[in-house]
Scaffold this active site. Structure first.
Site, PDB file in Angstrom:
ATOM      1  NE  ARG A  98      46.519  36.303  41.394  1.00  0.00           N
ATOM      2  CZ  ARG A  98      45.605  35.844  41.726  1.00  0.00           C
ATOM      3  NH1 ARG A  98      44.961  35.158  43.099  1.00  0.00           N
ATOM      4  NH2 ARG A  98      44.774  35.139  41.926  1.00  0.00           N
ATOM      5  CD  GLU A 110      51.259  33.527  46.079  1.00  0.00           C
ATOM      6  OE1 GLU A 110      50.643  32.757  45.333  1.00  0.00           O
ATOM      7  OE2 GLU A 110      50.331  34.204  46.992  1.00  0.00           O
ATOM      8  CG  HIS A 137      47.566  31.784  46.266  1.00  0.00           C
ATOM      9  ND1 HIS A 137      48.227  32.155  45.330  1.00  0.00           N
ATOM     10  CD2 HIS A 137      45.932  31.688  45.705  1.00  0.00           C
ATOM     11  CE1 HIS A 137      47.014  32.701  44.180  1.00  0.00           C
ATOM     12  NE2 HIS A 137      45.640  32.476  44.889  1.00  0.00           N
TER      13      HIS A 137
HETATM   14  N1  LIG Z   1      43.458  33.418  47.343  1.00  0.00           N
HETATM   15  C1  LIG Z   1      42.593  32.618  46.795  1.00  0.00           C
HETATM   16  O1  LIG Z   1      42.767  31.167  46.830  1.00  0.00           O
HETATM   17  C2  LIG Z   1      41.921  33.828  45.750  1.00  0.00           C
HETATM   18  C3  LIG Z   1      41.020  32.545  44.904  1.00  0.00           C
HETATM   19  C4  LIG Z   1      40.109  33.412  44.074  1.00  0.00           C
HETATM   20  C5  LIG Z   1      40.525  34.947  43.807  1.00  0.00           C
HETATM   21  N2  LIG Z   1      41.709  36.018  44.616  1.00  0.00           N
HETATM   22  C6  LIG Z   1      41.815  36.869  44.513  1.00  0.00           C
HETATM   23  O2  LIG Z   1      41.106  37.559  44.819  1.00  0.00           O
HETATM   24  C7  LIG Z   1      40.643  38.761  43.839  1.00  0.00           C
HETATM   25  C8  LIG Z   1      39.067  39.105  43.699  1.00  0.00           C
HETATM   26  O3  LIG Z   1      38.466  38.370  43.521  1.00  0.00           O
HETATM   27  P1  LIG Z   1      36.844  38.700  42.632  1.00  0.00           P
HETATM   28  O4  LIG Z   1      36.441  36.896  42.436  1.00  0.00           O
HETATM   29  O5  LIG Z   1      36.103  39.137  43.576  1.00  0.00           O
HETATM   30  O6  LIG Z   1      36.874  38.652  41.834  1.00  0.00           O
HETATM   31  P2  LIG Z   1      36.074  40.339  40.995  1.00  0.00           P
HETATM   32  O7  LIG Z   1      36.562  40.500  39.576  1.00  0.00           O
HETATM   33  O8  LIG Z   1      34.471  39.692  40.962  1.00  0.00           O
HETATM   34  O9  LIG Z   1      36.018  41.972  42.092  1.00  0.00           O
HETATM   35  C9  LIG Z   1      37.552  42.153  41.573  1.00  0.00           C
HETATM   36  C10 LIG Z   1      36.722  43.855  42.322  1.00  0.00           C
HETATM   37  O10 LIG Z   1      37.915  44.227  42.213  1.00  0.00           O
HETATM   38  C11 LIG Z   1      37.295  45.669  42.096  1.00  0.00           C
HETATM   39  N3  LIG Z   1      39.022  46.439  41.897  1.00  0.00           N
HETATM   40  C12 LIG Z   1      39.606  46.435  40.286  1.00  0.00           C
HETATM   41  N4  LIG Z   1      40.225  47.637  40.377  1.00  0.00           N
HETATM   42  C13 LIG Z   1      40.377  48.451  41.958  1.00  0.00           C
HETATM   43  C14 LIG Z   1      40.980  49.099  42.829  1.00  0.00           C
HETATM   44  N5  LIG Z   1      42.054  49.825  42.003  1.00  0.00           N
HETATM   45  N6  LIG Z   1      40.458  49.630  43.617  1.00  0.00           N
HETATM   46  C15 LIG Z   1      38.825  48.799  44.251  1.00  0.00           C
HETATM   47  N7  LIG Z   1      38.404  47.630  43.659  1.00  0.00           N
HETATM   48  C16 LIG Z   1      39.320  47.672  42.527  1.00  0.00           C
HETATM   49  C17 LIG Z   1      36.229  45.629  40.677  1.00  0.00           C
HETATM   50  O11 LIG Z   1      36.155  46.865  40.563  1.00  0.00           O
HETATM   51  C18 LIG Z   1      36.039  44.402  41.004  1.00  0.00           C
HETATM   52  O12 LIG Z   1      34.140  44.971  41.787  1.00  0.00           O
HETATM   53  C19 LIG Z   1      41.019  38.297  42.576  1.00  0.00           C
HETATM   54  O13 LIG Z   1      41.705  39.361  41.639  1.00  0.00           O
HETATM   55  C20 LIG Z   1      41.870  36.906  42.611  1.00  0.00           C
HETATM   56  O14 LIG Z   1      43.307  37.988  43.061  1.00  0.00           O
HETATM   57  C21 LIG Z   1      42.431  34.723  45.834  1.00  0.00           C
HETATM   58  O1  LIG Z   2      42.479  34.008  41.480  1.00  0.00           O
HETATM   59  C1  LIG Z   2      41.797  32.644  41.636  1.00  0.00           C
HETATM   60  O2  LIG Z   2      40.780  32.424  41.714  1.00  0.00           O
HETATM   61  C2  LIG Z   2      43.332  32.080  42.529  1.00  0.00           C
HETATM   62  O3  LIG Z   2      43.563  32.724  43.415  1.00  0.00           O
HETATM   63  C3  LIG Z   2      44.341  30.779  41.818  1.00  0.00           C
HETATM   64  O4  LIG Z   2      43.468  29.712  41.931  1.00  0.00           O
HETATM   65  P1  LIG Z   2      44.278  28.107  41.532  1.00  0.00           P
HETATM   66  O5  LIG Z   2      45.036  28.653  42.316  1.00  0.00           O
HETATM   67  O6  LIG Z   2      43.638  26.958  41.044  1.00  0.00           O
HETATM   68  O7  LIG Z   2      44.988  28.731  39.475  1.00  0.00           O
END
Ligand SMILES: NC(=O)c1ccc[n+]([C@@H]2O[C@H](COP(=O)([O-])OP(=O)(O)OC[C@H]3O[C@@H](n4cnc5c(N)ncnc54)[C@H](O)[C@@H]3O)[C@@H](O)[C@H]2O)c1
Ligand SMILES: O=C(O)[C@H](O)COP(=O)(O)O
Length: 336
Positions: free
Chosen positions: A236, A265, A284
């Protein structure tokens, strides 16, 4: 009962839309990036009992506008656009599709890193502009570098697996993850974010945006990173102090950054990042692939119907389960 699922943003994958139809429901979509007031209007007009949350903020006011709302299902993982406490206070579970887009986002993180290290975008632009330029554009070999993973969840682990295959050494910081998350991949566990920063030639962000992590990568943090390091952010935009990152790249302290997310965004048309060729930017879109879209969409919709049909949902999919339990326990405690 209105038999409507509201989707805040663009179309679902056809397989997910079919699942909605199979249940005798229809989907209604808000415009992308609709604000809370518009989402509230859609909820009131449709009487939707479930929301697939893509873009737009779901706050307490939205939930109060829709007393019929029974479940919110994130189309993905990051729930920073949802007030999960407000949802718990109203007995509304918030579901996530953790893991469903992990491989796609991890591939995107690696693509951003390689684009930065090999200067792909300025070289491509120069060539199209008639320039065959090599001096000043030497790439960087990333094998042998150390990648620091901030957060050790599904996407970090997938990214780490790929990075390991490219010859990077892995370190990670996540105070909440079990040792097994580090051990399976051979990731050295850091005891603090500072330790992670100091050891990362490539810092890849994979933690959620929370009050604790907002702008965690600020000027002070960046100063702790080694000279010539890269930052990759597919999590994010709010995790980064954007002016501080830009300043560190312009001063030469950092070699570049690959960013899929912005603090706001979509960003303003004149966002200062656009003028910096050492920053590679995407809108994104890391989780937006056909394969991930199908998995995420089906997971999100299936979760909604599990709740509406009173079926059991895997507890780890309910991101506000502890808050829900606490909210349910509160009235009983007050009676004592
Ligand atoms: N760019 C995209 O399209 C996209 C898509 C999916 C997710 N994301 C982002 O990626 C992030 C991670 O996704 P994920 O599927 O790996 O989630 P996840 O829940 O599997 O993993 C997140 C990890 O972050 C850790 N965490 C929480 N707070 C923390 C802190 N203060 N310091 C260090 N670690 C911490 C948690 O313990 C967890 O292990 C999501 O929260 C989302 O914001 C972006
Ligand atoms: O957190 C996520 O998994 C993605 O950033 C959001 O995905 P979306 O654009 O499909 O809502």
């Amino acid at each position: 009962m209105s038999k409507t699922i509201l989707v805040t943003g663009p179309d679902l994958d056809p397989s997910a839309a079919q699942l909605v139809a199979d249940h005798g429901y229809k989907t209604v979509h808000t415009p992308p990036y609709a604000d809370s007031a518009v989402i509230s209007e859609y909820l009131q007009q449709t009487g939707a009992e479930g929301i697939v949350s893509r873009m737009g903020r779901l706050d307490a006011a939205v939930m109060d506008a829709a007393p019929q709302l029974k479940v919110i299902s994130k189309h993905g993982v990051g729930v920073d656009n949802i007030d999960i406490q407000a949802a718990a206070d109203r007995g509304i579970p918030v579901l996530v599709a953790t893991g469903a887009n992990a491989v796609s986002v991890a591939e995107h993180a690696i693509a951003l890193l390689l684009s930065c290290a090999k200067r792909i975008l300025p070289l491509d632009a120069g060539l199209r502009d008639g320039r065959w330029e090599k001096p000043g554009f030497a790439g960087r070999e990333i094998a042998g570098s150390t990648m620091g993973l901030m957060g050790m969840g599904a996407i970090a682990q997938a990214t780490g697996r790929m990075a390991k295959g490219l010859g990077l050494t892995l370190i990670g910081y996540d105070p909440y993850a079990p040792d097994s998350a580090f051990e399976e991949l051979g990731v050295t566990r850091c005891d603090s974010f500072d330790e992670l920063l100091a050891g990362s030639n490539v810092l890849s962000l994979h933690c959620p945006l929370t009050p604790q992590t907002r702008q965690i990568l600020n000027a002070e943090a960046i100063a702790r990173m080694p000279e010539g390091a890269f930052v990759v952010n597919t999590a994010r935009g709010g995790l980064i102090d954007e002016p501080a990152l830009l300043a560190a790249i312009q001063s030469g302290h950092l070699a570049g950054a690959g960013l899929d997310t912005f603090a706001v965004e979509p960003p303003e048309a004149d966002h200062p990042f656009f003028a910096e060729p050492r920053i590679v930017l995407t809108p994104h879109i890391g989780g937006v692939t056909r394969q991930a879209g199908a998995r995420v969409g089906v997971d999100a919709v299936r979760g909604i119907f599990q709740i509406l049909d009173g079926e059991t949902v895997a507890p780890e999919r309910i991101i506000n389960r502890k808050l829900l339990a606490a909210a349910q326990a509160e009235p009983a405690q007050m009676e004592k």
